[in-house]
Design a protein around this motif. Structure first.
Motif, PDB file in Angstrom:
ATOM      1  N   TYR A 152       1.126  -1.130  -0.081  1.00 21.44           N
ATOM      2  CA  TYR A 152       0.327  -0.125  -0.167  1.00 21.44           C
ATOM      3  C   TYR A 152       1.096   1.350   0.059  1.00 21.44           C
ATOM      4  CZ  TYR A 152      -4.111   2.812   0.449  1.00 21.44           C
ATOM      5  OH  TYR A 152      -5.343   3.491   1.026  1.00 21.44           O
ATOM      6  N   GLY A 153       1.245   1.620  -0.920  1.00 26.51           N
ATOM      7  CA  GLY A 153       2.263   2.623  -1.252  1.00 26.51           C
ATOM      8  C   GLY A 153       3.681   2.563  -0.890  1.00 26.51           C
ATOM      9  N   ALA A 154       4.685   2.746  -1.747  1.00 22.42           N
ATOM     10  CA  ALA A 154       5.820   2.602  -1.285  1.00 22.42           C
ATOM     11  C   ALA A 154       6.612   4.129  -1.315  1.00 22.42           C
ATOM     12  CB  ALA A 154       6.532   1.633  -1.646  1.00 22.42           C
ATOM     13  N   SER A 155       7.404   4.442  -0.929  1.00 29.66           N
ATOM     14  CA  SER A 155       8.225   5.433  -1.395  1.00 29.66           C
ATOM     15  C   SER A 155       8.556   5.807  -2.718  1.00 29.66           C
ATOM     16  CB  SER A 155       9.722   6.139   0.483  1.00 29.66           C
ATOM     17  OG  SER A 155      10.717   5.106  -0.830  1.00 29.66           O
ATOM     18  N   TRP A 156       9.116   7.307  -2.891  1.00 29.45           N
ATOM     19  CA  TRP A 156       9.104   7.592  -4.508  1.00 29.45           C
ATOM     20  C   TRP A 156      10.695   6.575  -4.625  1.00 29.45           C
ATOM     21  CZ3 TRP A 156      13.410   9.215  -6.413  1.00 29.45           C
ATOM     22  CH2 TRP A 156      14.734   9.487  -5.386  1.00 29.45           C
ATOM     23  N   GLN A 157      11.269   6.163  -4.244  1.00 23.90           N
ATOM     24  CA  GLN A 157      12.415   5.910  -4.684  1.00 23.90           C
ATOM     25  C   GLN A 157      12.706   4.088  -4.684  1.00 23.90           C
ATOM     26  OE1 GLN A 157      12.219   7.040  -1.717  1.00 23.90           O
ATOM     27  NE2 GLN A 157      14.120   6.244   0.215  1.00 23.90           N
ATOM     28  N   ALA A 158      11.082   3.646  -4.080  1.00 22.58           N
ATOM     29  CA  ALA A 158      10.399   2.105  -3.648  1.00 22.58           C
ATOM     30  C   ALA A 158      11.577   1.154  -4.962  1.00 22.58           C
ATOM     31  CB  ALA A 158       9.313   1.977  -3.981  1.00 22.58           C
ATOM     32  N   GLY A 159      11.681  -0.443  -4.080  1.00 25.46           N
ATOM     33  CA  GLY A 159      12.285  -1.195  -4.614  1.00 25.46           C
ATOM     34  C   GLY A 159      13.745  -1.989  -4.309  1.00 25.46           C
ATOM     35  N   PRO A 160      14.034  -2.980  -4.871  1.00 24.33           N
ATOM     36  CA  PRO A 160      12.918  -3.856  -5.576  1.00 24.33           C
ATOM     37  C   PRO A 160      11.750  -4.919  -4.683  1.00 24.33           C
ATOM     38  CG  PRO A 160      14.741  -4.825  -5.198  1.00 24.33           C
ATOM     39  CD  PRO A 160      14.692  -4.002  -4.895  1.00 24.33           C
ATOM     40  N   HIS A 161      10.693  -4.768  -4.706  1.00 23.25           N
ATOM     41  CA  HIS A 161      10.100  -5.377  -4.161  1.00 23.25           C
ATOM     42  C   HIS A 161       9.897  -6.975  -4.747  1.00 23.25           C
ATOM     43  CE1 HIS A 161       8.090  -3.109  -1.129  1.00 23.25           C
ATOM     44  NE2 HIS A 161       7.589  -2.037  -2.534  1.00 23.25           N
ATOM     45  N   MET A 162      10.001  -7.702  -4.463  1.00 25.29           N
ATOM     46  CA  MET A 162      10.220  -9.499  -4.932  1.00 25.29           C
ATOM     47  C   MET A 162       8.993  -9.444  -4.619  1.00 25.29           C
ATOM     48  SD  MET A 162      13.309  -9.044  -7.007  1.00 25.29           S
ATOM     49  CE  MET A 162      13.652  -9.912  -7.709  1.00 25.29           C
ATOM     50  N   ILE A 163       8.339 -10.507  -5.461  1.00 22.40           N
ATOM     51  CA  ILE A 163       6.801 -11.691  -5.435  1.00 22.40           C
ATOM     52  C   ILE A 163       7.136 -12.969  -6.460  1.00 22.40           C
ATOM     53  CG2 ILE A 163       4.652 -11.872  -4.848  1.00 22.40           C
ATOM     54  CD1 ILE A 163       4.035  -8.991  -4.514  1.00 22.40           C
ATOM     55  N   HIS A 164       7.344 -13.729  -5.402  1.00 24.20           N
ATOM     56  CA  HIS A 164       7.641 -14.973  -6.773  1.00 24.20           C
ATOM     57  C   HIS A 164       7.516 -16.200  -5.479  1.00 24.20           C
ATOM     58  CE1 HIS A 164      11.125 -15.956  -5.125  1.00 24.20           C
ATOM     59  NE2 HIS A 164      11.952 -14.711  -5.101  1.00 24.20           N
ATOM     60  N   ASP A 165       7.195 -17.386  -6.633  1.00 25.41           N
ATOM     61  CA  ASP A 165       6.751 -19.133  -6.535  1.00 25.41           C
ATOM     62  C   ASP A 165       5.678 -18.866  -5.549  1.00 25.41           C
ATOM     63  OD1 ASP A 165       9.092 -20.600  -7.970  1.00 25.41           O
ATOM     64  OD2 ASP A 165       9.765 -18.412  -7.153  1.00 25.41           O
ATOM     65  N   LEU A 166       4.997 -18.582  -5.886  1.00 27.19           N
ATOM     66  CA  LEU A 166       3.205 -18.278  -5.095  1.00 27.19           C
ATOM     67  C   LEU A 166       2.725 -18.624  -5.600  1.00 27.19           C
ATOM     68  CD1 LEU A 166       3.510 -14.488  -2.993  1.00 27.19           C
ATOM     69  CD2 LEU A 166       3.911 -17.183  -2.514  1.00 27.19           C
ATOM     70  N   VAL A 167       1.105 -19.160  -4.930  1.00 28.52           N
ATOM     71  CA  VAL A 167      -0.152 -19.989  -5.818  1.00 28.52           C
ATOM     72  C   VAL A 167      -0.814 -18.815  -4.792  1.00 28.52           C
ATOM     73  CG1 VAL A 167      -1.610 -21.565  -5.761  1.00 28.52           C
ATOM     74  CG2 VAL A 167       0.631 -22.215  -5.969  1.00 28.52           C
TER      75      VAL A 167
END
Length: 537
Positions: A152-167
């Protein structure tokens, strides 16, 4: 590690996490240690439907009660047992946090809530979160507007979020899969190897429904979404303001999308790229839908200063139509298209896509539709080349199908496209400069195609993914799927996959190829779900 959030009624449970401390910059990690606690799981209140988020104007602005609050930075949290909670399962309020489900299942929203609840809620301003390796399910509460993951709304320089290997599976009204759609939420971040089913009703709020993936990366762009399987939902993927201010390249590729418009909902798409989005490459995706459209590049409104421009859409396979069920509900869509460019969205290129578009109801059918609602000088330098387009009538559709529609735009070039349609609408009277060259009809072919090879089946929850190898025979663009010897009641598939949703019993599947003239070849060897591998966990 986490903070317990009180409720007037609690459900006690032992939650086991492994916590690893990591340096925020170097990435070096200390030896793991075990933390065990009796955590009070966030439940519903004393009222019949209580619980959930805060009481502000937008309940998402307040951190909801949760079973686990991960509030210390630079930690890796590894779940060591399944977790089922009435409301929100996990809240993350610190930067540089990894939540490793470790092959386990989080079931959130097990009981009804009057306000949104979440599987994993990442608070406003939190950066560099990783969520991996397990299953997130929305439970029997089926609460409205309650996605599995909300960043819900990172800062302007955000990154990296990583989302993987999920069901992921959601079943509530307007409840999406992964949402990061406030401001800078997903700059320079990634989603990959994730299977998402959005199966709940999507038509209750405003005619637009929930999506498996819905993202904003307003400032820096640089997102990558690849090798995901997205099933159900109103749009497979909604991407808004991607790289609006600093157009680092974003890549959306090799995703397989099987979305379906719900009665009462409007504007369904496989991929919607909207708002001021720049330098987004959308390629090698497969989109199939019996009630939907393909890819829409959209400035989000006539007369906006600058729309979605400087984007590239290439090498995608799109098979879309409206079936008779599209006539149900408040919004009766009147046209279907494989690709559309509209609303001040210029300098876009569409190349080497294969498009099949049809309709069984009223309205028009277009392979590629380029044009706004009115004169639009920013609809310029749009190129469509080397595409293969099959636009055709459905069972009862009476209007002329067209490979292209240009109306209106400033400057468009369409070269070396091959098409099969009953008409070719240039709309040149409403395009300032229209260049057409080298476009030709697809040749007819004779003979029967061979049986597809490489058929395999993979289980995701109670659904089965069937995949096969493309038959490289001229004139073959579609396939028929058989389950237990019976042809499935769906249109032929223009891709090389199909997800049989909620088909938990044991089945055998086979696939055949079919030419555009309707000649069907022999079926492939049957594959059984009895030996199907589980996917990604």
């Amino acid at each position: 590690m986490f903070t317990r959030m009180g409720q007037s009624r609690r459900i006690a449970r032992r939650i086991v996490l492994t916590v690893v401390l990591c340096a925020p910059i170097s990435g070096a990690c200390w030896l793991p240690f075990m933390v065990r606690t009796d955590a009070a799981i966030a439940g519903i209140g004393e009222s019949e439907h209580g619980g959930g988020g805060g009481s502000g104007e937008n309940p998402r602005d307040e951190i909801p009660p949760a079973a686990l609050i991960l509030d210390r930075p630079n930690r890796i949290h590894k779940l060591e047992s399944d977790l089922t909670v009435p409301g929100t399962a996990v809240v993350i309020t610190a930067d540089d946090v990894t939540l490793d489900l470790n092959g386990h299942t989080i079931t959130y929203n097990a009981e009804r809530s009057s306000t949104p609840v979440f599987g994993v809620y990442v608070a406003v301003g939190v950066d560099r979160v990783t969520i991996v390796n397990g299953i997130i399910l929305q439970g029997a509460g089926k609460s409205q507007d309650s996605p599995a993951i909300l960043l819900y709304g990172a800062s302007w320089q955000a990154g990296p979020h990583m989302i993987h290997d999920l069901v992921i599976r959601t079943i509530g009204v307007e409840s999406g899969g992964i949402q990061a759609d406030k401001g800078y939420s997903f700059n320079q971040s990634k989603i990959f190897r994730t299977y998402i089913e959005v199966l709940g009703d999507t038509s209750a709020i405003d005619g637009y429904g929930a999506d498996p993936i819905s993202l904003t990366a307003r400032n820096r762009g640089g997102i990558e979404i690849h090798d995901n399987i997205l099933v159900g939902g109103h749009r497979g993927m909604q991407l808004v303001y991607i790289g609006a201010d600093n157009a680092n390249r974003s890549d959306v590729h090799r995703n397989r999308i099987q979305q379906k418009r719900r009665p009462g909902s409007k504007a369904p798409y496989g991929i919607l790229l909207a708002g001021r989005s720049h330098n987004v490459h959308i390629y090698e995706n497969q989109i199939i839908s019996d009630d939907g459209r393909g890819i829409n590049v959209d400035g989000w409104g006539q007369g906006v200063e600058v729309g979605a421009s400087g984007n590239f859409v290439y090498g995608n396979r799109i098979d879309v139509q409206y079936s008779s069920s599209a006539t149900e509900g408040e919004y009766v869509e009147n046209n279907v298209y494989g690709i559309r460019d509209r609303y001040s969205s210029g300098d876009n290129t569409f190349e080497n896509n294969t498009i099949i578009a049809a309709s069984d109801v009223r309205g028009d059918v277009f392979g590629i539709f380029i044009g706004s609602d009115d004169a639009d000088p920013l609809m310029r330098n749009i190129v469509a080349r080397n595409n293969t387009i099959i636009a055709r009538r459905g069972k009862v559709q009476a209007n002329e199908p067209y490979a292209f529609q240009f109306s209106p735009a400033d400057s468009v070039t369409a070269t070396d496209n091959k098409y099969l349609a009953d008409g070719f609408s240039t709309g040149d009277e409403s395009v300032g400069k229209l260049t057409l060259s080298g476009n030709s009809m697809l040749p007819t072919v004779s003979g029967t195609p061979p049986a597809p090879e490489g058929v395999k089946v993979t289980r995701f929850l109670e659904s089965y993914l069937i995949e096969w190898t493309d038959v490289e025979t001229r004139g073959v663009y579609e396939y028929v799927i058989y389950r237990d010897g019976q042809r499935l009641p769906i249109s032929p598939r223009g891709g090389t996959f199909y997800v049989d949703v909620d088909a938990a019993d044991e089945h055998v599947y086979a696939v055949s190829a079919i030419t555009l003239e309707g000649r069907e070849g022999p079926r492939s060897k049957e594959v059984s779900t009895a030996t199907a591998a589980n996917g990604w966990w």
